[in-house]
Design a protein around this motif. Structure first.
Motif, short mmCIF file in Angstrom:
data_model
loop_
_atom_site.label_atom_id
_atom_site.label_comp_id
_atom_site.label_asym_id
_atom_site.label_seq_id
_atom_site.Cartn_x
_atom_site.Cartn_y
_atom_site.Cartn_z
N VAL A 84 -8.78 1.06 7.02
CA VAL A 84 -8.17 -0.05 6.54
C VAL A 84 -9.01 -1.20 6.55
O VAL A 84 -8.87 -1.96 5.64
CB VAL A 84 -7.05 -0.29 7.57
CG1 VAL A 84 -6.15 -1.59 7.06
CG2 VAL A 84 -6.00 0.77 7.54
N LEU A 134 1.05 5.00 0.68
CA LEU A 134 0.36 6.13 1.91
C LEU A 134 1.00 7.43 1.56
O LEU A 134 2.15 7.63 1.72
CB LEU A 134 0.90 5.62 3.28
CG LEU A 134 0.26 6.40 4.38
CD1 LEU A 134 -1.29 6.68 4.28
CD2 LEU A 134 0.44 5.93 5.89
N ARG A 150 -1.20 -4.52 10.89
CA ARG A 150 -1.96 -5.47 10.05
C ARG A 150 -1.07 -6.43 9.19
O ARG A 150 -1.56 -7.24 8.43
CB ARG A 150 -3.30 -5.18 9.63
CG ARG A 150 -4.32 -4.39 10.36
CD ARG A 150 -5.56 -4.59 9.67
NE ARG A 150 -6.48 -3.42 10.23
CZ ARG A 150 -7.65 -3.29 10.25
NH1 ARG A 150 -8.42 -4.06 9.17
NH2 ARG A 150 -8.23 -2.24 10.72
N LEU A 187 -2.79 6.06 10.10
CA LEU A 187 -2.87 5.02 9.06
C LEU A 187 -1.55 4.24 8.97
O LEU A 187 -1.91 2.93 8.76
CB LEU A 187 -3.37 5.71 7.98
CG LEU A 187 -4.62 6.42 7.71
CD1 LEU A 187 -4.76 7.26 6.61
CD2 LEU A 187 -5.52 5.28 7.46
N GLU A 198 -9.15 -3.57 3.23
CA GLU A 198 -9.25 -5.06 3.36
C GLU A 198 -10.37 -5.55 2.75
O GLU A 198 -10.30 -6.65 2.15
CB GLU A 198 -8.91 -5.33 4.72
CG GLU A 198 -7.50 -5.15 5.06
CD GLU A 198 -7.06 -5.57 6.50
OE1 GLU A 198 -5.76 -5.62 6.67
OE2 GLU A 198 -8.02 -5.80 7.24
N GLU A 200 -1.59 1.57 11.65
CA GLU A 200 -2.68 0.34 11.65
C GLU A 200 -2.25 -0.31 10.21
O GLU A 200 -2.40 -1.50 10.43
CB GLU A 200 -3.95 1.08 11.11
CG GLU A 200 -5.13 0.17 11.07
CD GLU A 200 -5.42 -0.49 12.59
OE1 GLU A 200 -6.05 -1.56 12.49
OE2 GLU A 200 -5.16 0.09 13.50
N LEU A 201 -1.72 -0.03 9.23
CA LEU A 201 -1.46 -0.54 7.92
C LEU A 201 -0.10 -1.52 8.44
O LEU A 201 -0.32 -2.82 8.30
CB LEU A 201 -0.97 0.20 7.02
CG LEU A 201 -1.94 0.97 6.23
CD1 LEU A 201 -1.46 2.05 5.18
CD2 LEU A 201 -2.88 -0.09 5.45
N VAL A 252 4.20 -0.93 3.27
CA VAL A 252 3.85 0.43 3.18
C VAL A 252 4.88 1.13 2.60
O VAL A 252 5.99 0.84 2.88
CB VAL A 252 3.29 1.18 4.39
CG1 VAL A 252 3.14 2.39 4.12
CG2 VAL A 252 2.41 0.60 5.16
N HIS A 294 0.61 -5.12 6.44
CA HIS A 294 0.53 -4.76 5.06
C HIS A 294 2.30 -4.27 4.86
O HIS A 294 2.77 -3.82 5.88
CB HIS A 294 -0.30 -3.59 4.95
CG HIS A 294 -1.62 -4.25 4.89
ND1 HIS A 294 -2.28 -5.10 4.09
CD2 HIS A 294 -2.70 -3.88 5.69
CE1 HIS A 294 -3.49 -5.39 4.21
NE2 HIS A 294 -3.85 -4.66 5.53
N VAL A 328 1.03 -1.19 -0.15
CA VAL A 328 -0.06 0.06 -0.04
C VAL A 328 0.90 1.15 0.13
O VAL A 328 1.66 1.45 0.91
CB VAL A 328 -0.86 -0.02 1.23
CG1 VAL A 328 -1.92 1.07 1.26
CG2 VAL A 328 -1.85 -1.45 1.45
#
Length: 216
Positions: free
Chosen positions: A199, A5, A23, A16, A203, A19-20, A27, A25, A3
């Motif tokens: 997020v 950002l 989880r 953000l 998802e 959080e990404l 970034v 991801h 992702v």
């Protein structure tokens, strides 16, 4: 997912980013000053100016989605022009890179109360008016986009930095009208839970080509 950002150094963007990464991801954070972001696992920081569509295109190439918390700065006397210029360059760069999924944190000013958008009400705070008008006009342009699977999240009316609630993982969702508390007061949410909602939408593939809002 991988992702990109935008706005990771701001208070919403920082939530953000947290959080990404939390989880799992990967970034890619776009920043004019990469030194403002500390090295972290699964984080790649790329120097890029979001006012330049070509730089955005290069930075986001190969990602699965782009998440933007771009803000031209509330103290910026040219906030309207700069916000629109940056938002348009981001969209142009994303499309040029062939990315379809785009999630953006917008403003509350485009939400409707009694058939009128909040930003058009006579008691809307003057200090935030130009930024809110820009966010509203950016949303209007997004609604015409057919090449992007976009999602826009409008924060609740009482949203502010550093919400004391922290991350609860709980929130209610609405669409075009602000969510209110049972006593009639404006709804609110922490920056951490706002990030949870964004997020989750990413998802779950939710709210594609539509705006939604959240609050406790």
């Amino acid at each position: 997912m991988k992702v990109a950002l935008i706005g990771a150094t701001g208070f919403v963007g920082a939530a953000l980013l947290q959080e990404l990464l939390q989880r799992g991801h990967e970034v890619v954070a776009l920043a004019r000053d990469p030194g403002k972001l500390q090295a972290r696992p699964r984080l790649q920081v790329v120097q890029a100016d979001v006012m330049d569509a070509a730089q955005v295109q290069q930075a986001v190439a190969g990602v699965d989605a782009v998440v933007s918390a771009y803000n031209a700065g509330w103290g910026n006397p040219n906030i309207y022009a700069d916000f629109m210029r940056g938002s348009r360059a981001i969209v142009q760069g994303i499309k040029a890179a062939g990315i379809r999924r785009y999630l953006v944190v917008g403003g509350a000013g485009s939400l409707y109360v009694s058939g009128r958008q909040l930003v058009d009400s006579p008691d809307f705070p003057a200090a935030f008016k130009q930024g809110a008008l820009a966010a509203r006009d950016m949303y209007a342009e997004l609604q015409k986009e057919s090449a992007l699977d976009w999602t826009l999240l409008s924060p609740p009316i009482a949203f502010h930095p550093g919400g004391a609630t922290g991350r609860t993982g709980r929130y209610r969702t609405g669409k075009d009208e602000p969510l209110m508390q049972p006593d009639g007061a404006p709804g609110t949410i922490s920056d951490a839970d706002l990030a949870v909602a964004v997020v989750d939408a990413l998802e779950q593939g939710a709210h594609v080509r539509e705006r939604f809002t959240v609050a406790y």
